[in-house]
Design a protein around this motif. Sequence first.
Motif, PDB file in Angstrom:
ATOM      1  N   ALA A  17       0.810  -1.230   0.000  1.00 62.96           N
ATOM      2  CA  ALA A  17       0.000   0.000   0.000  1.00 62.96           C
ATOM      3  C   ALA A  17       0.836   1.270   0.000  1.00 62.96           C
ATOM      4  CB  ALA A  17      -0.936   0.009   1.203  1.00 62.96           C
ATOM      5  N   GLY A  18       2.150   1.174   0.270  1.00 62.73           N
ATOM      6  CA  GLY A  18       3.019   2.342   0.227  1.00 62.73           C
ATOM      7  C   GLY A  18       2.753   3.331   1.349  1.00 62.73           C
ATOM      8  N   ALA A  19       3.216   4.588   1.110  1.00 60.99           N
ATOM      9  CA  ALA A  19       3.128   5.623   2.147  1.00 60.99           C
ATOM     10  C   ALA A  19       1.685   5.950   2.511  1.00 60.99           C
ATOM     11  CB  ALA A  19       3.849   6.881   1.685  1.00 60.99           C
ATOM     12  N   GLN A  20       0.798   5.952   1.516  1.00 56.55           N
ATOM     13  CA  GLN A  20      -0.609   6.249   1.813  1.00 56.55           C
ATOM     14  C   GLN A  20      -1.219   5.183   2.717  1.00 56.55           C
ATOM     15  OE1 GLN A  20      -2.584   6.939  -2.000  1.00 56.55           O
ATOM     16  NE2 GLN A  20      -3.145   8.957  -1.232  1.00 56.55           N
ATOM     17  N   GLY A  21      -0.867   3.927   2.454  1.00 52.53           N
ATOM     18  CA  GLY A  21      -1.358   2.840   3.289  1.00 52.53           C
ATOM     19  C   GLY A  21      -0.823   2.933   4.702  1.00 52.53           C
ATOM     20  N   ARG A  22       0.436   3.350   4.819  1.00 53.46           N
ATOM     21  CA  ARG A  22       1.039   3.511   6.145  1.00 53.46           C
ATOM     22  C   ARG A  22       0.330   4.621   6.915  1.00 53.46           C
ATOM     23  NH1 ARG A  22       5.769   2.495   8.900  1.00 53.46           N
ATOM     24  NH2 ARG A  22       6.640   4.228  10.110  1.00 53.46           N
ATOM     25  N   ASP A  23       0.058   5.743   6.239  1.00 59.33           N
ATOM     26  CA  ASP A  23      -0.664   6.835   6.892  1.00 59.33           C
ATOM     27  C   ASP A  23      -2.064   6.390   7.311  1.00 59.33           C
ATOM     28  OD1 ASP A  23       1.484   8.514   6.656  1.00 59.33           O
ATOM     29  OD2 ASP A  23       0.625   9.781   5.087  1.00 59.33           O
ATOM     30  N   ALA A  24      -2.753   5.605   6.457  1.00 56.16           N
ATOM     31  CA  ALA A  24      -4.089   5.109   6.802  1.00 56.16           C
ATOM     32  C   ALA A  24      -4.018   4.192   8.024  1.00 56.16           C
ATOM     33  CB  ALA A  24      -4.701   4.376   5.608  1.00 56.16           C
ATOM     34  N   ALA A  25      -2.970   3.365   8.101  1.00 54.78           N
ATOM     35  CA  ALA A  25      -2.798   2.486   9.266  1.00 54.78           C
ATOM     36  C   ALA A  25      -2.571   3.308  10.528  1.00 54.78           C
ATOM     37  CB  ALA A  25      -1.633   1.528   9.023  1.00 54.78           C
ATOM     38  N   PHE A  38       6.762   7.790  14.053  1.00 53.95           N
ATOM     39  CA  PHE A  38       6.675   6.794  12.991  1.00 53.95           C
ATOM     40  C   PHE A  38       6.949   7.346  11.600  1.00 53.95           C
ATOM     41  CE2 PHE A  38       3.738   5.070  16.304  1.00 53.95           C
ATOM     42  CZ  PHE A  38       4.599   4.068  16.720  1.00 53.95           C
ATOM     43  N   GLY A  39       7.306   8.599  11.492  1.00 56.80           N
ATOM     44  CA  GLY A  39       7.676   9.162  10.196  1.00 56.80           C
ATOM     45  C   GLY A  39       6.548   9.227   9.193  1.00 56.80           C
ATOM     46  N   GLY A  40       5.312   9.300   9.665  1.00 52.30           N
ATOM     47  CA  GLY A  40       4.184   9.452   8.755  1.00 52.30           C
ATOM     48  C   GLY A  40       4.050  10.908   8.340  1.00 52.30           C
ATOM     49  N   SER A  41       2.930  11.239   7.725  1.00 52.05           N
ATOM     50  CA  SER A  41       2.683  12.629   7.357  1.00 52.05           C
ATOM     51  C   SER A  41       2.691  13.476   8.617  1.00 52.05           C
ATOM     52  CB  SER A  41       1.324  12.765   6.665  1.00 52.05           C
ATOM     53  OG  SER A  41       1.318  12.037   5.475  1.00 52.05           O
ATOM     54  N   ASP A  42       3.043  14.749   8.458  1.00 48.14           N
ATOM     55  CA  ASP A  42       3.052  15.648   9.610  1.00 48.14           C
ATOM     56  C   ASP A  42       1.691  15.693  10.280  1.00 48.14           C
ATOM     57  OD1 ASP A  42       5.686  16.231   9.273  1.00 48.14           O
ATOM     58  OD2 ASP A  42       5.332  18.062   8.139  1.00 48.14           O
TER      59      ASP A  42
END
Length: 198
Positions: free
Chosen positions: A24-32, A127-131
């Motif tokens: 899922a990439g970065a978007q999937g990580r942010d959703a998680a 976790f280095g997600g979006s700000d």
Amino acid sequence: MSDPSTSRITITAGHVARHTPRGAGAQGRDAALVDIAQDLLLRDLHQQGLLDDLVFKGGTALRKLYAGNQGRFSLDLDFSVATIGTDPDDILELLDLHVEGLQLGPFSYAITERRGKRHLQMSSTEFGGSDSLVSKLDVSPPPWLTPQRRGWVPMPVHTAYGDPPLPRLPVVRLEENIAEKIARLNRTTPARDMYDLR
């Protein structure tokens, strides 16, 4: 402000990685991350009695309380007021006061307003997600059918949440949630609602 009863939250980067859909990439990580941050906030709001006048509904409720990993990540937090005569704006004001500056484990929370709609902002530098991870926050009129109480569908990440366990929440009945999804097919872009219905 942080609640000492949630001081045993032990979420790691590994928990987040396993909670993210494969590929899922970065978007999937942010959703998680949003999904985890919502869990912690809902538990906190329940502990503080701030969900007593609300009934959980929508795609996020379907994922958390009915479908688990089979459901899509839903970013919105949708509620109905529990009784006729309860003013949704009063409830939102109480949520504003509680959430502003709240810290739960690795997440900090705030509520902002954009175009007349409230949005829940969650952030975690750990976790280095979006700000800023954002969920639309909506409170609507009471449900037609008597709500029921349901617990979360168990997921591995829940073991890192510490005590107390995730609570059973009042939720709009599945039949009414499905009826709302069907009604929306004629009014909006239907992709999310079709996925939820499936």
